[in-house]
Design a protein around this motif. Sequence first.
Motif, PDB file in Angstrom:
ATOM      1  N   MET A   1      48.801  47.052  36.916  1.00 50.74           N
ATOM      2  CA  MET A   1      47.714  46.342  36.326  1.00 50.74           C
ATOM      3  C   MET A   1      47.551  45.853  37.381  1.00 50.74           C
ATOM      4  SD  MET A   1      47.675  42.907  34.106  1.00 50.74           S
ATOM      5  CE  MET A   1      48.041  44.013  32.027  1.00 50.74           C
ATOM      6  N   SER A   2      46.380  45.846  37.828  1.00 50.62           N
ATOM      7  CA  SER A   2      45.780  44.943  38.989  1.00 50.62           C
ATOM      8  C   SER A   2      45.244  43.303  38.793  1.00 50.62           C
ATOM      9  CB  SER A   2      44.440  45.942  39.781  1.00 50.62           C
ATOM     10  OG  SER A   2      43.581  46.084  38.976  1.00 50.62           O
ATOM     11  N   THR A   3      45.045  42.928  39.821  1.00 57.35           N
ATOM     12  CA  THR A   3      44.782  40.947  39.804  1.00 57.35           C
ATOM     13  C   THR A   3      43.920  41.363  40.839  1.00 57.35           C
ATOM     14  OG1 THR A   3      46.841  40.679  38.669  1.00 57.35           O
ATOM     15  CG2 THR A   3      45.448  39.179  39.112  1.00 57.35           C
ATOM     16  N   ASN A  16      41.696  40.774  35.698  1.00 54.54           N
ATOM     17  CA  ASN A  16      42.884  41.834  35.287  1.00 54.54           C
ATOM     18  C   ASN A  16      42.859  43.038  34.734  1.00 54.54           C
ATOM     19  OD1 ASN A  16      43.994  41.667  32.635  1.00 54.54           O
ATOM     20  ND2 ASN A  16      45.306  39.829  33.360  1.00 54.54           N
TER      21      ASN A  16
END
Length: 98
Positions: A1-3, A16
Amino acid sequence: MSTNERSGRGWRVTLNDTEMTLALVSDVVTIPSIAASTLEVRRRWSRWSLRQDGRLLAHLLGMTRREASALRRALRGLALGPPTPDLERGGRDARDRD
């Protein structure tokens, strides 16, 4: 999961893979990815703002043109959703494998 996070005077936007969160001094608003297409970053009278269906969510004080452009791209990506495993492999499915 990228933020992905951006902030300025009195606001913070965090994105996200599943939602966008807008934290203000007085409130926190969370928008799921399914509703992200209703969000837009606009400039009016030399101020950037975040709007949902034309309704003002926040004035983005201190935001630069470059940051606004990056936030627009991030919101578009959120609306499109994360890539599926098939798309990451180039669109091939089980029938294409040897």
